[in-house]
Design an enzyme around this catalytic site. Structure first.
Site, PDB file in Angstrom:
ATOM      1  N   ARG A   1       0.809  -1.242   0.000  1.00  0.00           N
ATOM      2  CA  ARG A   1       0.000   0.000   0.000  1.00  0.00           C
ATOM      3  C   ARG A   1       0.832   1.277   0.000  1.00  0.00           C
ATOM      4  NH1 ARG A   1      -2.678  -3.450   3.254  1.00  0.00           N
ATOM      5  NH2 ARG A   1      -4.608  -4.233   2.361  1.00  0.00           N
TER       6      ARG A   1
ATOM      7  N   LYS B   1       2.564  11.099 -11.773  1.00  0.00           N
ATOM      8  CA  LYS B   1       1.800  10.015 -12.406  1.00  0.00           C
ATOM      9  C   LYS B   1       2.715   8.813 -12.611  1.00  0.00           C
ATOM     10  CE  LYS B   1      -0.430  12.211 -15.954  1.00  0.00           C
ATOM     11  NZ  LYS B   1      -1.363  12.173 -17.068  1.00  0.00           N
TER      12      LYS B   1
ATOM     13  N   GLU C   1       9.440  17.569 -26.308  1.00  0.00           N
ATOM     14  CA  GLU C   1       8.691  17.958 -25.106  1.00  0.00           C
ATOM     15  C   GLU C   1       9.191  19.313 -24.582  1.00  0.00           C
ATOM     16  OE1 GLU C   1       6.153  16.103 -24.330  1.00  0.00           O
ATOM     17  OE2 GLU C   1       6.624  14.071 -25.012  1.00  0.00           O
TER      18      GLU C   1
ATOM     19  N   LYS D   1       6.053  22.796 -16.680  1.00  0.00           N
ATOM     20  CA  LYS D   1       5.224  21.652 -16.281  1.00  0.00           C
ATOM     21  C   LYS D   1       4.834  21.764 -14.810  1.00  0.00           C
ATOM     22  CE  LYS D   1       4.201  16.832 -16.312  1.00  0.00           C
ATOM     23  NZ  LYS D   1       4.333  15.524 -16.899  1.00  0.00           N
TER      24      LYS D   1
ATOM     25  N   GLU E   1      -5.450  16.449 -12.662  1.00  0.00           N
ATOM     26  CA  GLU E   1      -5.920  16.369 -14.046  1.00  0.00           C
ATOM     27  C   GLU E   1      -7.418  16.616 -14.181  1.00  0.00           C
ATOM     28  OE1 GLU E   1      -4.578  12.748 -15.929  1.00  0.00           O
ATOM     29  OE2 GLU E   1      -3.628  13.930 -17.485  1.00  0.00           O
TER      30      GLU E   1
ATOM     31  N   ARG F   1      -4.429  20.824 -16.713  1.00  0.00           N
ATOM     32  CA  ARG F   1      -3.375  19.873 -17.043  1.00  0.00           C
ATOM     33  C   ARG F   1      -3.540  19.324 -18.468  1.00  0.00           C
ATOM     34  NH1 ARG F   1      -0.638  16.157 -12.359  1.00  0.00           N
ATOM     35  NH2 ARG F   1       0.565  14.789 -13.675  1.00  0.00           N
TER      36      ARG F   1
ATOM     37  N   ASN G   1      -1.301  18.098 -23.048  1.00  0.00           N
ATOM     38  CA  ASN G   1      -1.596  17.174 -24.140  1.00  0.00           C
ATOM     39  C   ASN G   1      -1.293  17.796 -25.513  1.00  0.00           C
ATOM     40  OD1 ASN G   1      -2.348  14.549 -24.357  1.00  0.00           O
ATOM     41  ND2 ASN G   1      -4.492  15.031 -24.864  1.00  0.00           N
TER      42      ASN G   1
ATOM     43  N   HIS H   1      -0.111  16.007 -28.603  1.00  0.00           N
ATOM     44  CA  HIS H   1      -0.234  14.581 -28.312  1.00  0.00           C
ATOM     45  C   HIS H   1      -1.494  13.938 -28.884  1.00  0.00           C
ATOM     46  CE1 HIS H   1       3.134  15.350 -25.736  1.00  0.00           C
ATOM     47  NE2 HIS H   1       3.185  14.093 -25.325  1.00  0.00           N
TER      48      HIS H   1
ATOM     49  N   HIS I   1      -0.434  10.882 -30.676  1.00  0.00           N
ATOM     50  CA  HIS I   1      -0.793   9.497 -30.322  1.00  0.00           C
ATOM     51  C   HIS I   1      -1.363   8.764 -31.527  1.00  0.00           C
ATOM     52  CE1 HIS I   1      -1.054  10.615 -25.804  1.00  0.00           C
ATOM     53  NE2 HIS I   1       0.104  10.020 -26.072  1.00  0.00           N
TER      54      HIS I   1
ATOM     55  N   HIS J   1       8.144   8.456 -29.777  1.00  0.00           N
ATOM     56  CA  HIS J   1       7.146   9.336 -29.165  1.00  0.00           C
ATOM     57  C   HIS J   1       7.432  10.808 -29.511  1.00  0.00           C
ATOM     58  CE1 HIS J   1       4.211  10.777 -26.314  1.00  0.00           C
ATOM     59  NE2 HIS J   1       5.134  11.535 -25.751  1.00  0.00           N
TER      60      HIS J   1
END
Ligand SMILES: NC(=O)c1ccc[n+]([C@@H]2O[C@H](COP(=O)([O-])OP(=O)(O)OC[C@H]3O[C@@H](n4cnc5c(N)ncnc54)[C@H](O)[C@@H]3O)[C@@H](O)[C@H]2O)c1
Ligand SMILES: [Zn+2]
Length: 512
Positions: A279, A301, A343, A379, A389, A393, A397, A400, A404, A416
Site C-alpha cells: 500500500r 503520475k 517535449e 510543467k 488532471e 493539465r 496534451n 499529443h 498518439h 514518441h
C-alpha cells in the site's frame, strides 16, 4: 565532477579556468601546458617537428589522463574535442563548458600571442581565425553548456559559471503531491548525500534498466540494484510483478525507499510498483533521459501499459524527491536526445516564450540545463494549478492528440518525440484553420522542429491516423478535445474541431 573549459582560441579558457579553480578551491590543469611538459618542446616546436598530427596524438594521450581525474578545473586546447573519442572520454567524466565570444573580441584577446599558436600564425591572423571558427563552429555549438564571455570580465564569467554549477531546487507545492525536484550537474554522484540530507536514509533498492546500468556508474552508489530489460514493451504488469518479487527478496517494508534510475519507462514502472507494494513505499525518481527530466518525472503520475493501450493502469504517487543531473544525458543515444527535445519545445509553446525563442536562436545542442529548468518550470506550474488532471493539465496534451494517432498508425515505429513533433505542427495548423492562432504560427513551430532534427510530416494514411486518434484515452465523451496554441506561450484546451477540418489538416501532414 571535473569542469572542463573549452572553446575557440582567445575565449579565455586558461585565465578563466585559473580564477574558477581558485573560487571553487580546486586544482587547475591546462592541457596545453601538460602537452608542453610531456614533449619538452613548445607548441610551435611540436608542430614544426611532428606536424599537427603529432600534436593531436599527444593531446589524445593527455585527454585520456585528464579523464581519470576527479574534481579538477581543466582548460582544454581549442582543438582537443574535435576528436570524438577524446570528447566522449571527457564528457563521461565531467561537465564541458564551451566559452564563446565574437571574432573581433577573440582576435583582440589574442594580440601578441598569435605566433605561439601555430594554427593562427602568419600574415593574416584574422582570416585564419575566421577559417578556424567556420570549420569548428558545429562542434563548439554542440555543447549543451555555453557561456558567452563577450564584454565580460573574468570575474563576471566565473560568477556565471558558478551559478550554472549551483543546483536548483524546485517544489511541486500542492497538497497531496508536495515534493522537491533538485536539478544540477553532477548530482548523480552526490545522490547518497542528497538522500541523507533529506532524511531519506532507510534501506534502499535501485531499479534501473540494462542500458542505463551499462552506461552509468551505478556501482558507485553502493546500493543493491534490480536491472530490468529496457523499453516500452516491458512497461507491463508482468514487470511490476517481477519488481514485487525483488522487493520481497530484498526485504523491503513500508520504511524502505526505492530509487528509480532511468528513463520514463523505469520511472513509471518503479513509481507504480512503489505506489502499490504494501500500500505504498516512498520512492525517489532519478530521470536519465531528457524526456523523463522535462516530462515523465514531473507530476507524480505512475503506471503501466495494457495490451489494449498505453498507460491504462496507474496511480498518482508523488516521489519523495526527484534528482535530475543533465550530465547523465552524455550517454543517451542521439535519437533519444532529439526526441526528448519535442517535449522541451512543447513546454515552450505552452508557457514560456523565452524558452521557445532561446531554442529558436541558440546553437543546436540538447540538454542545456537552462532549457531543462525552464521546461520543468512550465510543467510544474501547470501541474500545481491542476494536480489531479481536472482541467488545465490538459494543456500538456498539446501535440499529443495527433501525436498518439501517429504513433499508433505507424505501429509505434515513430518515436514518441517524433510523433509529438509532427503533432505540434499539425495542431498549430488546426489552430490556424479555425482562427484560434494567427497565420504563421505553425510555420514558426515547424522551423524550430526541423532545426532540432525532428520530422514535421509523416508518409502515411491520414484516415488511419484519424482512426487511431479515436482510441486516445484522454478524450472525454465521444468527441475529440484538443489543446491548441493561440500563440507561443498560450494554449487553450478542450477545443472541439470540425471533423472535415481535422481530416484535411491530417491530409496536409501526410502530403508534405
Ligand atoms: N508519468 C508521466 O507523467 C509520463 C509523462 C510522459 C511520458 N511518460 C512515459 O515515459 C516513457 C518514455 O520515457 P523515455 O523516453 O525516457 O523512454 P525510456 O525509459 O524507454 O528511455 C529511452 C531509452 O534510453 C535509454 N536510456 C535512458 N537514459 C539513458 C542514459 N542516460 N544513457 C543511456 N541510455 C539511456 C533507455 O534504456 C531506453 O532504451 C513512456 O512510457 C511514457 O508513457 C510518463
Ligand atoms: Zn509526451
Amino acid at each position: 565532477m571535473n569542469i572542463f573549459l573549452y572553446g575557440p582560441p582567445g575565449s579565455g579558457k586558461s585565465s578563466i579556468g585559473r580564477e574558477l579553480a581558485a573560487r571553487l578551491r580546486r586544482p587547475f590543469v591546462d592541457s596545453d601546458e601538460m602537452i608542453v611538459a610531456r614533449a619538452g618542446l613548445t607548441i610551435p616546436e611540436i608542430f614544426e617537428q611532428q606536424g599537427e598530427a603529432g600534436f593531436r596524438r599527444l593531446e589524445s594521450e593527455v585527454c585520456a589522463e585528464l579523464a581519470a581525474l576527479a574534481d579538477h578545473v581543466i582548460a582544454l586546447g581549442g582543438g582537443a574535442l574535435l576528436d570524438a573519442h577524446n570528447r566522449s572520454a571527457l564528457e563521461r567524466n565531467g561537465l564541458i563548458i564551451c566559452l564563446r565570444a565574437g571574432p573581433p573580441e577573440l582576435l583582440a584577446r589574442l594580440q601578441g600571442s598569435a605566433e605561439d599558436r601555430p594554427l593562427l600564425a602568419g600574415d593574416d591572423p584574422s582570416m585564419r581565425l575566421a577559417t578556424l571558427l567556420a570549420a569548428r563552429r558545429s562542434v563548439y555549438d554542440s555543447f549543451p553548456a555555453q557561456v558567452d564571455t563577450s564584454g565580460k570580465t573574468i570575474a563576471q564569467v566565473v560568477d556565471e559559471i558558478d551559478s550554472l554549477l549551483t543546483p536548483r531546487s524546485i517544489w511541486i507545492d500542492t497538497p497531496g503531491l508536495k515534493h522537491e525536484i533538485v536539478l544540477g550537474y553532477g548530482l548523480l554522484n552526490a545522490l547518497p548525500s542528497l538522500l541523507t540530507e533529506r532524511g531519506l536514509h532507510e534501506p534502499t533498492l535501485v531499479v534501473t534498466d540494462e542500458n542505463v546500468a551499462r552506461c552509468l556508474p551505478i556501482d558507485a552508489l553502493h546500493l543493491p540494484s534490480v536491472v530490468l530489460p529496457a523499453g516500452e514493451a516491458h512497461k507491463t504488469l508482468d514487470t511490476v510483478r517481477l519488481l514485487y518479487d525483488k522487493f520481497l527478496d530484498h526485504h523491503l517494508d513500508r520504511r524502505s525507499i526505492v530509487i528509480a534510475l532511468g528513463g520514463g519507462v523505469v520511472g513509471d514502472l518503479t513509481g507504480f510498483a512503489a505506489a502499490t507494494f504494501m500500500r505504498g513505499l516512498r520512492w525517489v525518481n532519478v530521470p536519465t533521459s531528457l524526456l523523463a527530466m522535462v516530462d515523465a518525472s514531473l507530476g507524480a503520475k505512475t503506471g503501466v501499459d495494457l495490451p489494449r493501450g498505453k498507460n491504462l493502469v496507474g496511480a498518482f504517487h508523488p516521489p519523495a524527491l526527484v534528482v535530475s543531473d543533465p550530465l547523465v544525458l552524455a550517454t543517451l543515444p542521439e535519437a533519444e536526445r532529439i526526441s526528448g527535445m519535442a517535449e522541451v519545445v512543447k513546454h515552450g509553446i505552452i508557457g514560456d516564450v523565452d524558452l521557445f525563442e532561446s531554442i529558436e536562436s541558440s546553437p543546436a545542442s540538447f540538454g542545456s540545463i537552462v532549457h531543462i529548468q525552464r521546461a520543468v518550470d512550465v510543467k510544474v506550474r501547470v501541474v500545481t494549478a491542476d494536480p489531479f488532471e481536472q482541467g488545465e493539465r490538459a494543456k500538456l496534451n498539446l501535440g499529443h492528440t495527433i501525436g498518439h494517432g501517429l504513433e499508433a498508425a505507424s505501429d509505434y515505429t515513430l518515436r514518441h518525440g517524433e510523433a509529438v513533433a509532427i503533432g505540434l505542427v499539425g495542431e498549430a495548423r488546426l489552430a490556424e484553420r479555425i482562427g484560434l492562432a494567427d497565420h504563421g504560427l505553425a510555420d514558426r513551430i515547424a522551423q524550430v522542429i526541423k532545426r532540432i532534427g525532428l520530422p514535421t510530416s509523416y508518409r502515411g494514411d491520414s484516415v488511419a491516423i484519424r482512426n487511431a486518434m479515436s482510441t486516445d484515452k484522454k478524450k472525454s465523451g465521444s468527441k475529440l478535445k484538443f489543446a491548441l496554441p493561440m500563440r507561443i506561450g498560450e494554449v487553450v484546451w478542450e477545443v472541439e474541431v470540425d471533423e472535415d477540418v481535422l481530416l484535411d489538416t491530417l491530409r496536409g501532414l501526410t502530403n508534405t
